[in-house]
Design a protein around this motif. Sequence first.
Motif, PDB file in Angstrom:
ATOM      1  N   HIS A  96     -21.722 -24.139 104.678  1.00 15.65           N
ATOM      2  CA  HIS A  96     -22.964 -25.492 105.086  1.00 15.65           C
ATOM      3  C   HIS A  96     -23.911 -25.668 104.176  1.00 15.65           C
ATOM      4  N   GLU A  97     -24.366 -24.783 103.270  1.00 18.47           N
ATOM      5  CA  GLU A  97     -25.230 -25.048 102.504  1.00 18.47           C
ATOM      6  C   GLU A  97     -24.972 -26.142 101.374  1.00 18.47           C
ATOM      7  N   TYR A  98     -23.521 -26.174 101.269  1.00 18.21           N
ATOM      8  CA  TYR A  98     -22.783 -27.158 100.144  1.00 18.21           C
ATOM      9  C   TYR A  98     -22.445 -28.477 100.871  1.00 18.21           C
ATOM     10  N   THR A  99     -21.960 -28.525 102.156  1.00 16.38           N
ATOM     11  CA  THR A  99     -21.419 -29.604 102.621  1.00 16.38           C
ATOM     12  C   THR A  99     -21.442 -29.267 104.459  1.00 16.38           C
ATOM     13  N   ASP A 100     -21.542 -30.493 104.995  1.00 18.08           N
ATOM     14  CA  ASP A 100     -21.291 -30.337 106.606  1.00 18.08           C
ATOM     15  C   ASP A 100     -19.842 -30.613 106.879  1.00 18.08           C
ATOM     16  N   LEU A 101     -18.801 -30.852 106.030  1.00 18.68           N
ATOM     17  CA  LEU A 101     -17.634 -30.973 106.331  1.00 18.68           C
ATOM     18  C   LEU A 101     -16.879 -29.890 105.844  1.00 18.68           C
ATOM     19  N   VAL A 102     -16.990 -28.962 106.909  1.00 20.09           N
ATOM     20  CA  VAL A 102     -16.234 -27.645 106.729  1.00 20.09           C
ATOM     21  C   VAL A 102     -15.415 -27.469 108.023  1.00 20.09           C
ATOM     22  N   GLU A 103     -14.130 -27.423 107.758  1.00 17.31           N
ATOM     23  CA  GLU A 103     -13.163 -27.222 108.633  1.00 17.31           C
ATOM     24  C   GLU A 103     -12.495 -25.669 108.704  1.00 17.31           C
ATOM     25  N   TYR A 111     -11.511 -25.230 104.959  1.00 14.40           N
ATOM     26  CA  TYR A 111     -11.407 -26.364 104.014  1.00 14.40           C
ATOM     27  C   TYR A 111     -12.785 -26.851 103.942  1.00 14.40           C
ATOM     28  N   LEU A 112     -13.354 -27.391 102.642  1.00 13.27           N
ATOM     29  CA  LEU A 112     -14.625 -27.931 102.456  1.00 13.27           C
ATOM     30  C   LEU A 112     -14.540 -29.186 101.745  1.00 13.27           C
ATOM     31  N   ASP A 113     -14.977 -30.234 102.375  1.00 11.81           N
ATOM     32  CA  ASP A 113     -14.811 -31.526 101.534  1.00 11.81           C
ATOM     33  C   ASP A 113     -16.289 -31.767 100.708  1.00 11.81           C
ATOM     34  N   VAL A 114     -16.127 -31.586  99.553  1.00  5.30           N
ATOM     35  CA  VAL A 114     -17.268 -31.812  98.632  1.00  5.30           C
ATOM     36  C   VAL A 114     -17.402 -33.072  97.868  1.00  5.30           C
ATOM     37  N   THR A 115     -16.555 -33.822  98.056  1.00  4.67           N
ATOM     38  CA  THR A 115     -16.638 -35.467  97.363  1.00  4.67           C
ATOM     39  C   THR A 115     -18.146 -35.653  97.451  1.00  4.67           C
ATOM     40  N   GLU A 116     -18.917 -35.479  98.251  1.00  3.90           N
ATOM     41  CA  GLU A 116     -20.096 -35.815  98.350  1.00  3.90           C
ATOM     42  C   GLU A 116     -21.095 -34.400  98.820  1.00  3.90           C
ATOM     43  N   ASN A 117     -21.685 -33.695  98.217  1.00  5.47           N
ATOM     44  CA  ASN A 117     -22.106 -32.574  98.469  1.00  5.47           C
ATOM     45  C   ASN A 117     -23.727 -32.640  98.550  1.00  5.47           C
ATOM     46  N   LYS A 119     -25.437 -30.315  96.953  1.00  5.07           N
ATOM     47  CA  LYS A 119     -25.940 -30.024  95.602  1.00  5.07           C
ATOM     48  C   LYS A 119     -26.078 -30.897  94.431  1.00  5.07           C
ATOM     49  N   GLY A 120     -25.309 -32.180  95.036  1.00 10.27           N
ATOM     50  CA  GLY A 120     -25.206 -33.324  94.067  1.00 10.27           C
ATOM     51  C   GLY A 120     -24.478 -32.587  92.921  1.00 10.27           C
ATOM     52  N   ASN A 121     -23.586 -31.827  93.103  1.00 13.36           N
ATOM     53  CA  ASN A 121     -22.772 -31.253  91.658  1.00 13.36           C
ATOM     54  C   ASN A 121     -21.300 -32.125  91.794  1.00 13.36           C
ATOM     55  N   PRO A 122     -21.080 -32.805  90.778  1.00 13.83           N
ATOM     56  CA  PRO A 122     -19.823 -33.636  90.727  1.00 13.83           C
ATOM     57  C   PRO A 122     -18.561 -32.832  90.511  1.00 13.83           C
ATOM     58  N   SER A 123     -18.630 -31.601  90.272  1.00 17.84           N
ATOM     59  CA  SER A 123     -17.586 -30.735  89.899  1.00 17.84           C
ATOM     60  C   SER A 123     -17.247 -29.814  91.004  1.00 17.84           C
ATOM     61  N   ALA A 124     -16.194 -29.876  91.678  1.00 20.59           N
ATOM     62  CA  ALA A 124     -15.622 -29.264  93.001  1.00 20.59           C
ATOM     63  C   ALA A 124     -15.199 -27.806  92.384  1.00 20.59           C
ATOM     64  N   SER A 125     -14.853 -27.859  91.146  1.00 23.73           N
ATOM     65  CA  SER A 125     -14.489 -26.645  90.638  1.00 23.73           C
ATOM     66  C   SER A 125     -15.624 -25.373  90.483  1.00 23.73           C
ATOM     67  N   LEU A 126     -16.722 -26.138  89.914  1.00 28.34           N
ATOM     68  CA  LEU A 126     -18.056 -25.176  89.500  1.00 28.34           C
ATOM     69  C   LEU A 126     -18.725 -24.866  91.117  1.00 28.34           C
ATOM     70  N   LEU A 127     -18.534 -25.809  91.881  1.00 27.47           N
ATOM     71  CA  LEU A 127     -19.162 -25.518  93.405  1.00 27.47           C
ATOM     72  C   LEU A 127     -18.248 -24.161  94.103  1.00 27.47           C
ATOM     73  N   ALA A 128     -16.930 -24.399  93.809  1.00 27.17           N
ATOM     74  CA  ALA A 128     -15.974 -23.336  94.467  1.00 27.17           C
ATOM     75  C   ALA A 128     -16.295 -22.047  93.646  1.00 27.17           C
ATOM     76  N   LYS A 129     -16.668 -22.240  92.408  1.00 32.70           N
ATOM     77  CA  LYS A 129     -17.149 -20.842  91.559  1.00 32.70           C
ATOM     78  C   LYS A 129     -18.241 -20.156  92.271  1.00 32.70           C
ATOM     79  N   GLU A 130     -19.244 -21.127  92.441  1.00 30.93           N
ATOM     80  CA  GLU A 130     -20.617 -20.634  92.865  1.00 30.93           C
ATOM     81  C   GLU A 130     -20.451 -20.318  94.254  1.00 30.93           C
TER      82      GLU A 130
END
Length: 365
Positions: A96-103, A111-117, A119-130
């Motif tokens: 929830h620190e990355y997105t409110d869209l958590v299922e 599932y996490l929807d990070v289309t808009e997150n 952190k303002g990070n456009p890379s979902a891959s980097l977000l997943a790694k973090e």
Amino acid sequence: MSVDLPIRKIIHVDMDAFYASVEQMDNPDLKGKPVAVGGSEKRGVISAASYEARKFGVKSAMAGNLASKLCPDLIFVKPRFDRYTEISKKIRRIFHEYTDLVEPLSLDEAYLDVTENKKGNPSASLLAKEIRERILNEIGLTASAGISINKFIAKVASDYNKPNGQKTVNPEEVIQFLEQLDIRKFYGVGKVTAEKMYQKGIFTGWDLKQKSLEYLDENFGKSGRYYYHVVRGIHNSEVKPNRIRKSLAAERTFSENLSSEVFMLEKLEHIAEEVSRRLRKSNVAGKTVTLKIKYSDFTLHTRSKTLPYFMSDKHIILDTAKDLLYQEKLNTSVRLLGISLSNLNTETKKTQEQKSVSVQLKFEF
């Protein structure tokens, strides 16, 4: 090339052998050893197996006596669901620190929807790694992740580099990825369906794609349309943070088979009490009671009854389960009894509406 499609940036996070990993984390003596959560050498069904146990073929839903034959050094540990729930809540706080869209799908995946997150990070891959690094550093457990344009592909991808890995399927890679995928890897294709597909010459996504919608409808019923669309990368189900519970259940596997209905009624009383407790805790009620019976030969039967009102009272649940027990004569001795309540009052609640995101086919993932 760009197209207007509801393509999203979805991460599916799946904890690695979650229950077993928690036990190994809490008890250092179990680290590096084959561990099974639940079951026993004689009876019961395993809830989870460590990766050390999986090397011997031990897996969840396997009978404990079979698992002990496959792995003689297997260590059986009683499940501690309160502890797993505690850890799960910590993991979800990170999400929830990355997105409110958590299922959440269960205690160990979401599932996490990070289309808009956040952190303002456009890379979902980097977000997943973090996210995975934070789970390891802050909690001490490893997680795997799948990243893609929809929930279906993200879930399939999360299983690719397990344990402690991740896989991204970029928008332009989706079709090739699905065409090469073994049909057994398709989420929603179980063992029985896979065998049926094999008999019809369907072994990969490419084979499935050659079949018409009419053919799939005719041979696989209501699932046919689902298979037709997902193999083409079409799965528009949104990440629903307020996922509605559709049923609630409790069951018991017995150390010795029960052949007398008198003993079964005693067990049913405890199960009904547990179901009632869970209903009250979740503040829900239901109309349909289902009795689950697994016989000593492992055949499984269910019987259901729907009442004209919502209920959560132990005595009403138990009385209904008793009626279902006496509905038909038992085939043989019984090894498992379960009670579930469905048709819950939660199904009348509205879910949040979420916007589809129109994006270019190629964008940073």
